[in-house]
Design a protein around this motif. Sequence first.
Motif, PDB file in Angstrom:
ATOM      1  N   ALA A   1       0.884  -1.182   0.131  1.00  0.00           N
ATOM      2  CA  ALA A   1      -0.048  -0.016   0.041  1.00  0.00           C
ATOM      3  C   ALA A   1       0.963   1.257   0.168  1.00  0.00           C
ATOM      4  CB  ALA A   1      -0.923   0.028   1.284  1.00  0.00           C
ATOM      5  N   TRP A   2       2.203   1.301   0.711  1.00  0.00           N
ATOM      6  CA  TRP A   2       2.837   2.368   0.688  1.00  0.00           C
ATOM      7  C   TRP A   2       3.386   2.686  -0.634  1.00  0.00           C
ATOM      8  CZ3 TRP A   2       4.178   5.165   5.282  1.00  0.00           C
ATOM      9  CH2 TRP A   2       5.537   6.269   4.896  1.00  0.00           C
ATOM     10  N   ALA A   3       3.857   1.747  -1.307  1.00  0.00           N
ATOM     11  CA  ALA A   3       4.376   1.719  -2.741  1.00  0.00           C
ATOM     12  C   ALA A   3       3.235   2.278  -3.697  1.00  0.00           C
ATOM     13  CB  ALA A   3       4.912   0.431  -3.228  1.00  0.00           C
ATOM     14  N   MET A   4       2.139   2.319  -3.274  1.00  0.00           N
ATOM     15  CA  MET A   4       0.932   2.727  -4.057  1.00  0.00           C
ATOM     16  C   MET A   4       0.559   4.266  -3.652  1.00  0.00           C
ATOM     17  SD  MET A   4      -1.366  -0.648  -3.951  1.00  0.00           S
ATOM     18  CE  MET A   4      -2.627  -0.148  -4.951  1.00  0.00           C
ATOM     19  N   GLY A   5       1.145   4.733  -2.493  1.00  0.00           N
ATOM     20  CA  GLY A   5       0.926   6.007  -2.166  1.00  0.00           C
ATOM     21  C   GLY A   5      -0.035   5.989  -0.877  1.00  0.00           C
ATOM     22  N   PHE A   6      -0.378   5.037  -0.381  1.00  0.00           N
ATOM     23  CA  PHE A   6      -1.040   4.811   0.803  1.00  0.00           C
ATOM     24  C   PHE A   6      -0.418   4.895   2.068  1.00  0.00           C
ATOM     25  CE2 PHE A   6      -3.716   2.996  -2.438  1.00  0.00           C
ATOM     26  CZ  PHE A   6      -5.035   4.004  -2.573  1.00  0.00           C
ATOM     27  N   THR A   7      -0.079   6.237   2.608  1.00  0.00           N
ATOM     28  CA  THR A   7       0.898   5.978   3.728  1.00  0.00           C
ATOM     29  C   THR A   7       0.508   6.018   5.079  1.00  0.00           C
ATOM     30  OG1 THR A   7       1.206   8.468   3.362  1.00  0.00           O
ATOM     31  CG2 THR A   7       2.853   7.060   2.035  1.00  0.00           C
ATOM     32  N   GLY A   8      -0.770   6.134   5.220  1.00  0.00           N
ATOM     33  CA  GLY A   8      -1.338   5.939   6.613  1.00  0.00           C
ATOM     34  C   GLY A   8      -2.296   4.720   6.734  1.00  0.00           C
TER      35      GLY A   8
ATOM     36  N   VAL B   1      -8.858  -1.880  -1.744  1.00  0.00           N
ATOM     37  CA  VAL B   1      -7.340  -1.787  -2.377  1.00  0.00           C
ATOM     38  C   VAL B   1      -6.772  -2.998  -1.626  1.00  0.00           C
ATOM     39  CG1 VAL B   1      -5.212  -0.572  -2.403  1.00  0.00           C
ATOM     40  CG2 VAL B   1      -7.364   0.622  -3.012  1.00  0.00           C
ATOM     41  N   ALA B   2      -6.924  -2.950   0.002  1.00  0.00           N
ATOM     42  CA  ALA B   2      -6.488  -3.933   0.719  1.00  0.00           C
ATOM     43  C   ALA B   2      -6.842  -5.187   0.239  1.00  0.00           C
ATOM     44  CB  ALA B   2      -6.812  -3.595   2.169  1.00  0.00           C
ATOM     45  N   ALA B   3      -8.062  -5.388  -0.250  1.00  0.00           N
ATOM     46  CA  ALA B   3      -8.758  -6.768  -0.666  1.00  0.00           C
ATOM     47  C   ALA B   3      -7.750  -7.182  -1.928  1.00  0.00           C
ATOM     48  CB  ALA B   3     -10.040  -6.708  -0.891  1.00  0.00           C
ATOM     49  N   ASP B   4      -7.498  -6.302  -2.877  1.00  0.00           N
ATOM     50  CA  ASP B   4      -7.140  -6.491  -3.971  1.00  0.00           C
ATOM     51  C   ASP B   4      -5.474  -6.963  -3.759  1.00  0.00           C
ATOM     52  OD1 ASP B   4      -9.289  -6.198  -5.533  1.00  0.00           O
ATOM     53  OD2 ASP B   4      -8.340  -3.829  -6.038  1.00  0.00           O
ATOM     54  N   ILE B   5      -4.699  -6.263  -2.757  1.00  0.00           N
ATOM     55  CA  ILE B   5      -3.464  -6.506  -2.486  1.00  0.00           C
ATOM     56  C   ILE B   5      -3.288  -7.835  -1.851  1.00  0.00           C
ATOM     57  CG2 ILE B   5      -1.513  -6.124  -0.769  1.00  0.00           C
ATOM     58  CD1 ILE B   5      -2.265  -2.955  -1.044  1.00  0.00           C
ATOM     59  N   ARG B   6      -4.266  -8.388  -0.850  1.00  0.00           N
ATOM     60  CA  ARG B   6      -4.411  -9.495  -0.175  1.00  0.00           C
ATOM     61  C   ARG B   6      -4.401 -10.648  -1.437  1.00  0.00           C
ATOM     62  NH1 ARG B   6      -6.976  -7.189   4.076  1.00  0.00           N
ATOM     63  NH2 ARG B   6      -8.895  -7.418   3.257  1.00  0.00           N
ATOM     64  N   ALA B   7      -5.284 -10.361  -2.208  1.00  0.00           N
ATOM     65  CA  ALA B   7      -5.705 -11.319  -3.411  1.00  0.00           C
ATOM     66  C   ALA B   7      -4.217 -11.547  -4.022  1.00  0.00           C
ATOM     67  CB  ALA B   7      -6.589 -10.994  -4.165  1.00  0.00           C
ATOM     68  N   SER B   8      -3.762 -10.591  -4.643  1.00  0.00           N
ATOM     69  CA  SER B   8      -2.423 -10.689  -5.381  1.00  0.00           C
ATOM     70  C   SER B   8      -1.369 -11.265  -4.633  1.00  0.00           C
ATOM     71  CB  SER B   8      -2.064  -9.196  -5.810  1.00  0.00           C
ATOM     72  OG  SER B   8      -0.712  -9.346  -6.271  1.00  0.00           O
ATOM     73  N   GLN B   9      -1.195 -10.908  -3.477  1.00  0.00           N
ATOM     74  CA  GLN B   9      -0.221 -11.665  -2.518  1.00  0.00           C
ATOM     75  C   GLN B   9      -0.473 -12.958  -2.296  1.00  0.00           C
ATOM     76  OE1 GLN B   9       0.629  -9.206   0.901  1.00  0.00           O
ATOM     77  NE2 GLN B   9       1.754  -7.470  -0.172  1.00  0.00           N
ATOM     78  N   ARG B  10      -1.891 -13.515  -2.049  1.00  0.00           N
ATOM     79  CA  ARG B  10      -2.142 -15.027  -1.878  1.00  0.00           C
ATOM     80  C   ARG B  10      -1.492 -15.781  -3.086  1.00  0.00           C
ATOM     81  NH1 ARG B  10      -6.112 -17.148   1.158  1.00  0.00           N
ATOM     82  NH2 ARG B  10      -6.467 -18.657  -0.448  1.00  0.00           N
ATOM     83  N   GLU B  11      -1.710 -15.144  -4.293  1.00  0.00           N
ATOM     84  CA  GLU B  11      -1.306 -15.779  -5.504  1.00  0.00           C
ATOM     85  C   GLU B  11       0.322 -15.933  -5.411  1.00  0.00           C
ATOM     86  OE1 GLU B  11      -1.179 -15.453 -10.362  1.00  0.00           O
ATOM     87  OE2 GLU B  11      -2.703 -14.476  -9.128  1.00  0.00           O
ATOM     88  N   ALA B  12       0.967 -14.715  -5.073  1.00  0.00           N
ATOM     89  CA  ALA B  12       2.399 -14.706  -5.069  1.00  0.00           C
ATOM     90  C   ALA B  12       2.928 -15.719  -3.839  1.00  0.00           C
ATOM     91  CB  ALA B  12       2.818 -13.384  -4.901  1.00  0.00           C
TER      92      ALA B  12
END
Length: 157
Positions: free
Chosen positions: A36-43, A51-62
């Motif tokens: 999220a930080w890399a995407m500009g969400f710094t808090g 967005v958090a759900a999309d990150i989790r989904a992407s990371q689950r695959e990785a």
Amino acid sequence: MSRLTLMCGLAGAGKSTYARTLQDRGWVRFSIDAEAWAMGFTGSSTVPPEVAADIRASQREAISNALDAGVDVVVDYAFPSRAMRDEYRDLGRTHRAQVEVVFFDTDEALVRDRLTRRRGSHPDDVVVDEGTLEAYRSAFEAPTPDEADVTAIRSRW
């Protein structure tokens, strides 16, 4: 057999510090905060749930791909609910990994002290205000004795 370690605890409990030690030993670390930080969400409260759900989904695959490749993985999330821990336990077992939950049972005064020293300078230093901490704390489900794969780290100082 690869290993999957899940960090569990409140913000400021010590999860990321521990996860980075594993990363320094060659483990692959996954963090919603870092992505999220890399995407500009710094808090902590600025990451929209979708967005958090999309990150989790992407990371689950990785995570799945890393485990299939025999890589040791540390997931640096809070794992605030039994259901979420069980979901990732199942993920690890599906990919034949040895699963461990590391629960940071950190004294609330120490958590608050650590959080007051945060400045928002990097993904593991996200500022968490009192209201957000209280929301995390009230919703957090600590691991129970029937969760046999839990290692508790108790920090009181």
